[in-house]
Design an enzyme around this catalytic site. Structure first.
Site, mmCIF file in Angstrom:
data_model
loop_
_atom_site.group_PDB
_atom_site.id
_atom_site.type_symbol
_atom_site.label_atom_id
_atom_site.label_comp_id
_atom_site.label_asym_id
_atom_site.label_seq_id
_atom_site.Cartn_x
_atom_site.Cartn_y
_atom_site.Cartn_z
ATOM 1 N N ASN A 1 -28.609 11.376 133.490
ATOM 2 C CA ASN A 1 -27.657 11.827 132.471
ATOM 3 C C ASN A 1 -26.568 10.781 132.286
ATOM 4 O O ASN A 1 -26.551 9.755 132.975
ATOM 5 C CB ASN A 1 -27.076 13.198 132.838
ATOM 6 C CG ASN A 1 -26.310 13.157 134.147
ATOM 7 O OD1 ASN A 1 -25.258 12.531 134.232
ATOM 8 N ND2 ASN A 1 -26.852 13.788 135.182
ATOM 9 N N PHE B 1 -16.930 22.090 138.565
ATOM 10 C CA PHE B 1 -16.735 21.694 137.174
ATOM 11 C C PHE B 1 -17.721 22.486 136.325
ATOM 12 O O PHE B 1 -18.752 22.949 136.824
ATOM 13 C CB PHE B 1 -16.986 20.190 136.985
ATOM 14 C CG PHE B 1 -15.741 19.370 137.116
ATOM 15 C CD1 PHE B 1 -15.152 19.169 138.349
ATOM 16 C CD2 PHE B 1 -15.151 18.799 135.997
ATOM 17 C CE1 PHE B 1 -13.993 18.415 138.475
ATOM 18 C CE2 PHE B 1 -13.996 18.044 136.102
ATOM 19 C CZ PHE B 1 -13.406 17.849 137.337
ATOM 20 N N LYS C 1 -19.468 30.942 135.630
ATOM 21 C CA LYS C 1 -19.869 30.062 136.742
ATOM 22 C C LYS C 1 -18.950 30.242 137.947
ATOM 23 O O LYS C 1 -19.397 30.247 139.091
ATOM 24 C CB LYS C 1 -19.824 28.585 136.297
ATOM 25 C CG LYS C 1 -21.108 28.126 135.641
ATOM 26 C CD LYS C 1 -21.072 26.674 135.219
ATOM 27 C CE LYS C 1 -22.336 26.372 134.400
ATOM 28 N NZ LYS C 1 -22.251 25.225 133.548
ATOM 29 N N LYS D 1 -20.972 31.546 141.157
ATOM 30 C CA LYS D 1 -21.139 30.603 142.267
ATOM 31 C C LYS D 1 -20.132 30.852 143.393
ATOM 32 O O LYS D 1 -20.151 30.151 144.401
ATOM 33 C CB LYS D 1 -21.002 29.164 141.755
ATOM 34 C CG LYS D 1 -22.052 28.775 140.706
ATOM 35 C CD LYS D 1 -22.106 27.278 140.486
ATOM 36 C CE LYS D 1 -23.054 26.922 139.344
ATOM 37 N NZ LYS D 1 -23.458 25.518 139.337
ATOM 38 N N ASP E 1 -30.265 19.634 137.164
ATOM 39 C CA ASP E 1 -30.692 20.996 137.509
ATOM 40 C C ASP E 1 -32.173 21.031 137.875
ATOM 41 O O ASP E 1 -32.635 21.931 138.559
ATOM 42 C CB ASP E 1 -30.427 21.937 136.338
ATOM 43 C CG ASP E 1 -28.931 22.169 136.154
ATOM 44 O OD1 ASP E 1 -28.242 22.362 137.172
ATOM 45 O OD2 ASP E 1 -28.450 22.128 135.001
ATOM 46 N N PRO F 1 -31.809 22.668 144.116
ATOM 47 C CA PRO F 1 -30.830 23.598 144.702
ATOM 48 C C PRO F 1 -29.448 23.339 144.108
ATOM 49 O O PRO F 1 -29.140 22.210 143.720
ATOM 50 C CB PRO F 1 -30.856 23.266 146.198
ATOM 51 C CG PRO F 1 -31.553 21.970 146.324
ATOM 52 C CD PRO F 1 -32.359 21.733 145.090
ATOM 53 N N ASP F 2 -28.621 24.374 144.028
ATOM 54 C CA ASP F 2 -27.261 24.219 143.510
ATOM 55 C C ASP F 2 -26.326 23.895 144.681
ATOM 56 O O ASP F 2 -26.029 24.748 145.517
ATOM 57 C CB ASP F 2 -26.830 25.511 142.795
ATOM 58 C CG ASP F 2 -25.554 25.288 142.007
ATOM 59 O OD1 ASP F 2 -24.553 24.818 142.599
ATOM 60 O OD2 ASP F 2 -25.557 25.551 140.793
ATOM 61 N N ILE F 3 -25.894 22.641 144.740
ATOM 62 C CA ILE F 3 -25.088 22.160 145.875
ATOM 63 C C ILE F 3 -23.756 22.905 145.953
ATOM 64 O O ILE F 3 -23.317 23.342 147.028
ATOM 65 C CB ILE F 3 -24.827 20.636 145.733
ATOM 66 C CG1 ILE F 3 -26.155 19.879 145.620
ATOM 67 C CG2 ILE F 3 -23.998 20.115 146.894
ATOM 68 C CD1 ILE F 3 -26.016 18.435 145.143
HETATM 69 O O1 PMT Z 1 -18.668 11.005 135.084
HETATM 70 P P1 PMT Z 1 -17.901 10.971 133.764
HETATM 71 O O2 PMT Z 1 -18.540 10.093 132.743
HETATM 72 O O3 PMT Z 1 -16.429 10.665 133.981
HETATM 73 O O4 PMT Z 1 -17.964 12.441 133.136
HETATM 74 C C1 PMT Z 1 -17.334 13.498 133.787
HETATM 75 C C2 PMT Z 1 -18.162 14.797 133.757
HETATM 76 C C3 PMT Z 1 -18.294 15.285 132.320
HETATM 77 C C4 PMT Z 1 -19.567 14.532 134.343
HETATM 78 C C5 PMT Z 1 -17.407 15.839 134.649
HETATM 79 O O5 PMT Z 1 -16.142 16.090 134.100
HETATM 80 C C6 PMT Z 1 -18.175 17.142 134.785
HETATM 81 O O6 PMT Z 1 -18.110 18.016 133.946
HETATM 82 N N1 PMT Z 1 -18.970 17.290 135.888
HETATM 83 C C7 PMT Z 1 -19.884 18.403 136.081
HETATM 84 C C8 PMT Z 1 -21.109 18.235 135.217
HETATM 85 C C9 PMT Z 1 -22.127 19.354 135.414
HETATM 86 O O7 PMT Z 1 -23.144 19.122 135.976
HETATM 87 O O8 PMT Z 1 -21.700 20.530 134.998
HETATM 88 P P2 PMT Z 1 -22.596 21.906 135.109
HETATM 89 O O9 PMT Z 1 -21.835 22.892 134.287
HETATM 90 O O10 PMT Z 1 -24.001 21.622 134.740
HETATM 91 O O11 PMT Z 1 -22.526 22.270 136.646
HETATM 92 C C10 PMT Z 1 -21.553 23.155 137.191
HETATM 93 C C11 PMT Z 1 -21.131 22.727 138.572
HETATM 94 O O12 PMT Z 1 -22.238 22.866 139.482
HETATM 95 C C12 PMT Z 1 -20.672 21.294 138.684
HETATM 96 O O13 PMT Z 1 -19.556 21.274 139.559
HETATM 97 C C13 PMT Z 1 -21.858 20.567 139.293
HETATM 98 O O14 PMT Z 1 -21.436 19.462 140.111
HETATM 99 C C14 PMT Z 1 -22.468 21.674 140.158
HETATM 100 N N2 PMT Z 1 -23.926 21.561 140.370
HETATM 101 C C15 PMT Z 1 -24.775 21.685 139.313
HETATM 102 C C16 PMT Z 1 -26.145 21.666 139.545
HETATM 103 C C17 PMT Z 1 -26.632 21.493 140.861
HETATM 104 N N3 PMT Z 1 -27.915 21.445 141.120
HETATM 105 N N4 PMT Z 1 -25.769 21.379 141.869
HETATM 106 C C18 PMT Z 1 -24.424 21.405 141.660
HETATM 107 O O15 PMT Z 1 -23.640 21.282 142.595
#
Ligand code: PMT
Length: 403
Positions: free
Chosen positions: A212, A326, A340, A344, A281, A307-309
């Site tokens: 990504n 985030f 979320k 979570k 994901d 897995p969701d860390i």
């Molecule tokens: O890196 P940059 O270019 O500065 O951009 C910043 C950003 C947009 C990447 C950052 O601000 C951001 O939003 N990061 C989270 C991106 C994301 O994966 O969001 P999500 O809504 O899909 O996931 C929700 C949360 O679960 C996140 O904290 C993610 O780290 C966590 N996650 C998701 C999937 C997974 N398998 N394990 C996780 O821990």
């Protein structure tokens, strides 16, 4: 705003080939919002003309203790009182020795001695690696550290003399980040913060992957902001082309599985966990051992859930850290982020709108920060400034929880 914004910084330049780099440092300090005055030793004036620093700082450069033009001839006191931070960059072996022994034989060493105890004194050594490793220099540096002087660097690499080793002045952006960590306050001193940043890469074969657009900039800025607040910081990061903030321990990973393994190894005993990484994901159901060959017009890849860390860290139970996630959304930002947060089991979530070229791989960002019964909007600004604003919110909520 960074920690240096609005600070009065006294830059001391001593005799080293790296003195020319201090010219750029003046500019970078000004860009960070500092007012800069420069004091040079006689040896430094042999390397760079004081006029350069005068032109860059916009103020006269001082060198002599007894300067007829200086107000009441008391520059060492007035400058020491004016400074909110004193940084010696580059700091030669000779100057470090004089500092360690309390000598006051020129303006710079005298004002360092005259400084108020609450004024941070930072030295950025630059010298030949043999001089740096010499027992005399090492003892002098230990003495300074024991007295609370911040020793920033030195870096490693090719030296002016052509030899290779430890003793280079830190690169100026790194030095600026290191200095930012010295000014305090340090509400996270003694606390450990683990963060994730950047993208993950999910291999399809030895050369292809699913990834990504995350640059890691948001996560790296958060690591620096946490370090500025005194935390011991571990940054678990996917592939990024960014310099690791000074003093931050970097764990490089590639896939979500590696990120999970690294996080679980680091998160024990940690106080705050921040998940800023864009974790995939899904990963390939099977990774081909050989490079996949072109064949049919269509290519279907079978993916399985990762897995969701973040959720796993939040579910750790007794002794788990304060967990900040985030949410990257392209619509219904607050509604989906709050979902979320609850689903979570997080303490806080920072939601960003990533539609139309926002959030990912850009210099600025805006966040809606949510927690159980409240929230705050952090307006669009550079990711560096935003990281400081978010860390302030995290520290306030973390301390309010009585952690
Ligand atoms: O890196 P940059 O270019 O500065 O951009 C910043 C950003 C947009 C990447 C950052 O601000 C951001 O939003 N990061 C989270 C991106 C994301 O994966 O969001 P999500 O809504 O899909 O996931 C929700 C949360 O679960 C996140 O904290 C993610 O780290 C966590 N996650 C998701 C999937 C997974 N398998 N394990 C996780 O821990």
């Amino acid at each position: 705003m960074g920690m240096l914004h609005g600070r009065r910084v006294l830059l001391g330049v001593t005799g080293s080939v790296a003195a020319y780099k201090a010219c750029d440092f003046v500019r970078r300090l000004q860009e960070a919002g500092c007012e800069v005055r420069v004091v040079m030793t006689a040896a430094a004036c042999e390397f760079v003309a004081p006029l350069s620093f005068q032109a860059l700082s916009g103020f006269p450069v001082r060198s002599a203790v007894f300067d007829a033009q200086a107000e009441a001839g008391m520059d060492h006191i007035s400058l020491a009182r004016w400074a909110e931070v004193i940084v010696i960059a580059p700091a030669s072996a000779n100057f470090i020795a004089r500092l360690a022994h309390g000598l006051a034989d020129d303006l710079l060493s005298t004002l360092c001695l005259a400084r108020l105890v609450q004024t941070p004194l930072c030295v950025a050594p630059a010298m030949n690696h043999g001089m740096w490793l010499n027992a005399a220099t090492q003892e002098n540096v230990s003495t300074l550290r024991r007295r609370g002087v911040f020793v920033l660097g030195p870096g490693q690499g090719v030296q002016a003399c052509g030899e290779v080793g430890e003793g280079r002045l830190l690169e100026i952006p790194v030095l600026l980040g290191a200095l930012e960590q010295c000014v305090g306050p340090w509400p996270l001193r003694g606390r450990r913060v683990v963060l994730t940043a950047g993208p993950t890469r999910e291999a399809l074969d030895p050369v292809r992957y699913v990834g990504n657009r995350s640059s890691g900039r948001m996560g790296y800025a958060l690591a620096q902001a946490a370090a500025c607040r005194g935390a011991e910081v571990v940054l678990v990061s996917g592939p990024c082309a960014l310099a690791v903030p000074y003093g931050v321990r970097h764990v490089a990973v590639e896939s979500a599985a590696q990120m999970r393994e690294a996080v679980l190894a680091e998160v024990g005993g940690c106080d705050v966990f921040i998940g800023a990484a864009a974790v995939a994901d899904y990963r390939a159901a099977a990774v081909a051992a050989q490079k996949l060959k072109k064949g049919a017009d269509d290519w279907c890849v079978s993916l399985v859930r990762n897995p969701d860390i973040l959720a796993e860290v939040a579910a750790l139970g007794v002794g788990r850290p304060f967990v900040v996630g985030f949410a990257a959304e392209t619509g219904r930002l607050v509604e989906l982020a709050r979902d979320k947060l609850v689903r979570k089991g997080l303490d806080m979530i920072a939601a960003n709108d990533v539609s139309e070229g926002q959030g990912f791989d850009v210099a600025d960002n805006a966040l809606s920060v949510l927690w159980g019964d409240g929230g705050v909007d952090l307006p669009r600004q550079s990711k560096e400034a935003l990281a400081h604003a978010l860390l302030d919110v995290i520290v306030a909520r973390y301390l309010a929880k009585g952690c």
